[in-house]
Design a protein around this motif. Structure first.
Motif, PDB file in Angstrom:
ATOM      1  N   UNK A  81       0.814  -1.223   0.000  1.00 30.92           N
ATOM      2  CA  UNK A  81       0.000   0.000   0.000  1.00 30.92           C
ATOM      3  C   UNK A  81       0.846   1.271   0.000  1.00 30.92           C
ATOM      4  N   UNK A  82       1.876   1.375   0.879  1.00 29.35           N
ATOM      5  CA  UNK A  82       2.721   2.570   0.827  1.00 29.35           C
ATOM      6  C   UNK A  82       3.409   2.763  -0.522  1.00 29.35           C
ATOM      7  N   UNK A  83       3.881   1.669  -1.147  1.00 30.70           N
ATOM      8  CA  UNK A  83       4.553   1.811  -2.437  1.00 30.70           C
ATOM      9  C   UNK A  83       3.585   2.278  -3.517  1.00 30.70           C
ATOM     10  N   UNK A  84       2.364   1.780  -3.486  1.00 30.44           N
ATOM     11  CA  UNK A  84       1.363   2.249  -4.453  1.00 30.44           C
ATOM     12  C   UNK A  84       1.101   3.735  -4.253  1.00 30.44           C
ATOM     13  N   UNK A  85       0.969   4.152  -2.978  1.00 30.91           N
ATOM     14  CA  UNK A  85       0.730   5.571  -2.689  1.00 30.91           C
ATOM     15  C   UNK A  85       1.900   6.430  -3.160  1.00 30.91           C
ATOM     16  N   UNK A  86       3.127   5.972  -2.913  1.00 31.58           N
ATOM     17  CA  UNK A  86       4.317   6.718  -3.352  1.00 31.58           C
ATOM     18  C   UNK A  86       4.359   6.805  -4.876  1.00 31.58           C
ATOM     19  N   UNK A  87       4.112   5.676  -5.539  1.00 29.18           N
ATOM     20  CA  UNK A  87       4.166   5.649  -6.994  1.00 29.18           C
ATOM     21  C   UNK A  87       3.108   6.517  -7.643  1.00 29.18           C
ATOM     22  N   UNK A  88       1.888   6.469  -7.135  1.00 26.06           N
ATOM     23  CA  UNK A  88       0.813   7.285  -7.716  1.00 26.06           C
ATOM     24  C   UNK A  88       1.046   8.768  -7.460  1.00 26.06           C
ATOM     25  N   UNK A  89       1.592   9.096  -6.268  1.00 27.14           N
ATOM     26  CA  UNK A  89       1.875  10.504  -5.968  1.00 27.14           C
ATOM     27  C   UNK A  89       2.928  11.074  -6.918  1.00 27.14           C
TER      28      UNK A  89
END
Length: 635
Positions: A81-89
């Motif tokens: 979840x954190x990596x998805x959030x970082x990538x989308x940001x």
């Protein structure tokens, strides 16, 4: 070190059990960041390649890196979840990956640097915490296996309108594994999981449900080049988020290391935790360079070690080599990817449940007469299951909490640690004394008011239930604090008559005496004596010795008793390896009898100190000073 053929088979079994979980993170991430098929293939190959390197670091080790236990490394699900959030940001696509890799590189370096400091916090991980974490890990992973069986979703999924067919594959694989373990002996029983996976896949292929169409299109050789997608981007917010992820993986790794230590009967020390976390940190750093993600110990394979009882770390090293090969041969990886998920789910169900069983075994050492321990275990288990059963709970909470409430393992582990600190390390002016099993929790004031029978039942285990020690110590009450209680036992040990001291010495079992370790209450008068013997020396690794090594210890013990007339007494918790027991024991054989009696009393004082620390909450920190004084007086 097993024969090469066995290493290859056992290693392949680990890889097959590990594969679905290993490739799932790249698949989920690629879908969220809108990556194309070629980018996904490279992520999977890079993941497998780096998993192999990370597993070699952890199992084989290099200097002070790696715990050198049969632990396989994989990408942590806590980072998804954190990596998805970082990538989308960062805008998704390749730019998103570069932001992720920048945070992964920095977080890996910070984890490596912080390993020693984190290991010093091991005192905050008693059996109530580690047992809860291990149990939660096992139970929280069971829905993953269940989804693979029932839904067959993800890579290798069987697209069939009748879910019963998926159930038959899953239950058939599980049933075959159980049948092999029940009916077979020796080598065949240890490869039950591999046999189940092969048989389940073969059955699915014959029925048209296992597809290997991707093999033809896959390349024979593929390379994992550093910074394949470009130079990483470094964002402060992304790095902070990844640091939180790595803190959580430290807790998970600690639980997995303790679980593996239980299985292989190896006493885990703070330095072992530090080496394991250093391996996580350096593997995560390498992952950021080689286009992969944060790494931690994989609980799936802890369950496999428990299930098969194959404890060699070189099996995991063999699995690591196989993963490096698969990461370099996309065509070979495509073959493994063709295993249907319901078949994998059937095998995973057995392995994840085996992890939970290790947690139950660890909790067996917890004093549940303590109300605090009941609260720690029940609350952390309940919170872990809340998020596991209802994974959408996090959506109702602020985004910054998702890293905690997005995983039952994370929430349960943090709850166990926090509650342990609350109940056992903070506040309160009364010192609680935990009695032996079947005795309720009492305060120091209760101890001062005990009758003789209750006092003996509570503290008999400290001195192998030697009557004169308990009688004289009980007579010295009231105790102002635990320090005075500890000093009373020391003074009594020192001032006993030679005959009394000889009785105390002979109350201890002979080192390596299998009858004392296994006899029932009808042959050993004091149950606590047998339990204390087993606990002390199991923690020192005695149960993990080979037959030849065990015979060496027993030969020493017999020679010592014949020479001095009492058993060789060694404080097991201060001995890291059996070689030190042998060296110390043979060295002491040269002592004069009077000197050796004094040495043995010092060892008994050390043993009593450790046992008292297990009975007394918030034990007084001047323990070592008391023991030093006692040692000087004896000398």
């Amino acid at each position: 070190m097993l024969p090469v053929g066995q290493l290859a088979l056992y290693g392949l079994q680990h890889v097959l059990a590990f594969y679905a979980g290993a490739v799932l993170v790249p698949i989920i991430l690629a879908g969220a960041l809108k990556l194309d098929a070629s980018q996904l293939i490279h992520l999977i190959n890079a993941d497998l390649f780096t998993c192999g390197i990370a597993s070699l670091l952890q199992s084989v080790g290099f200097r002070n890196i790696g715990v050198r236990l049969p632990l396989l490394q994989g990408v942590t699900f806590a980072a998804v979840s954190p990596m998805i959030a970082i990538g989308l940001a960062a805008g998704g696509g390749t730019q998103g990956l570069l932001a992720i890799y920048g945070s992964v590189i920095v977080a890996g370096l910070c984890t490596f640097a912080a390993a020693g400091q984190f290991a010093r916090l091991v005192r905050f991980f008693p059996p109530a915490v580690t047992g809860s974490v291990i149990l939660i890990i096992g139970v929280a992973l069971l829905p993953v296996a269940a989804n693979d069986i029932v839904l067959g979703s993800g890579p290798g999924a069987i697209q069939h309108p009748v879910a019963v067919r998926n159930l038959l594959y899953g239950f058939g694989t599980l049933g075959l594994i159980i049948a092999i373990q029940r009916l077979s002996r020796g080598f065949m029983a240890t490869i039950a999981v591999l046999a189940g996976l092969v048989a389940g896949t073969l059955a699915a292929w014959l029925l048209g449900d296992a597809r290997f169409g991707e093999i033809a299109g896959a390349a024979w050789v593929g390379t994992t080049s550093p910074f394949y997608f470009g130079i990483p981007h470094f964002s402060v917010a992304a790095i902070l988020s990844m640091l939180i992820v790595m803190l959580i993986t430290m807790v998970e790794t600690t639980g997995d290391v303790y679980a593996t230590g239980e299985i292989v009967r190896y006493r885990i020390e703070p330095e072992d935790i530090a080496r394991a976390i250093r391996a996580d940190g350096i593997a995560t750093f390498i992952g950021g360079i080689l286009n992969s993600f944060p790494y931690t110990c994989f609980a799936e394979n802890v369950g496999l070690v428990r299930l098969t009882q194959v404890r060699s770390r070189w099996v995991v090293a063999a699995a690591a080599v196989i993963m490096i090969v698969l990461g370099s041969l996309p065509k070979a990886a495509a073959i493994v990817a063709g295993i249907p998920l319901p078949v994998l789910g059937g095998a995973a169900l057995a392995m994840f449940a085996a992890v939970a069983v290790v947690g139950v075994q660890t909790l067996g050492r917890v004093d549940f007469n303590s109300h605090g321990n009941i609260v720690i275990v029940s609350t952390s288990l309940g919170l872990g299951m809340l998020v596991t059963v209802q994974p959408f709970v996090a959506e109702a909470l602020p985004a910054w909490t998702h890293i905690i409430f997005g995983s039952g393992i994370t929430l349960g582990a943090l709850s166990a640690i926090g509650l342990n600190i609350l109940f056992n390390h903070l506040g309160g002016t009364q010192e609680a004394i935990a009695g032996r099993p079947n005795h309720r929790l009492v305060t120091l004031a209760d101890v001062n008011a005990m009758d003789r029978g209750r006092f003996d039942a509570t503290f008999g285990g400290l001195v192998e239930n030697t009557p004169w020690v308990l009688e004289r110590t009980c007579a010295m009450r009231p105790f102002a604090d635990t320090a005075s209680l500890r000093a009373a036992f020391h003074d009594v040990l020192l001032t006993g008559t030679p005959a009394q001291q000889m009785q105390l010495l002979n109350s201890f079992a002979d080192l390596g005496d299998e009858e004392a370790a296994t006899a029932g209450p009808e042959t050993v008068p004091a149950i606590e004596t047998r339990d204390a013997y087993r606990l002390d020396h199991d923690k020192a690794g005695m149960n993990g010795l080979g037959r030849a090594e065990y015979d060496e210890v027993r030969a020493l013990a017999r020679a010592y008793r014949k020479h001095f007339g009492f058993p060789l007494i060694v404080c097991a918790r201060e001995v890291e390896r059996y070689e030190r027991i042998l060296a110390q024991g043979w060295y002491r054989m040269a002592n004069a009898p009077s000197v050796e009696r004094a040495t043995a009393l010092v060892e008994i004082a050390k043993i009593a100190n450790y046992r008292l620390d297990e009975l007394v909450a918030n034990a007084n920190p001047i323990t070592s000073a008391q023991l030093d004084r006692f040692t000087r007086m004896v000398a």
